[in-house]
Motif scaffolding. Sequence first.
Motif: not given
Length: 75
Positions: A14, A18-19
């Motif tokens: 993560t 990507k978040v």
Amino acid sequence: MSTRNFFDLKFPKTTPGKVIRAFRKNFNITQQELAEVTGIAETNLSAIENDKVEIGVKRAVQVASAKMMAKKKVG
């Protein structure tokens, strides 16, 4: 085990980019729309999502504000 090590084990791949991409996809927001709301250039958002540029504190706050607005709009 430190908190950081726990996070790395639980979410090893993560990244902030990507978040942000997952947030956009979840709320059906384009990079252009997010750029308009946050004031972050679309090219910079793309670079952040592709982990080519670090997000930085100022941009993180801008994106967090957009997230809050999106949640209020939906909920």
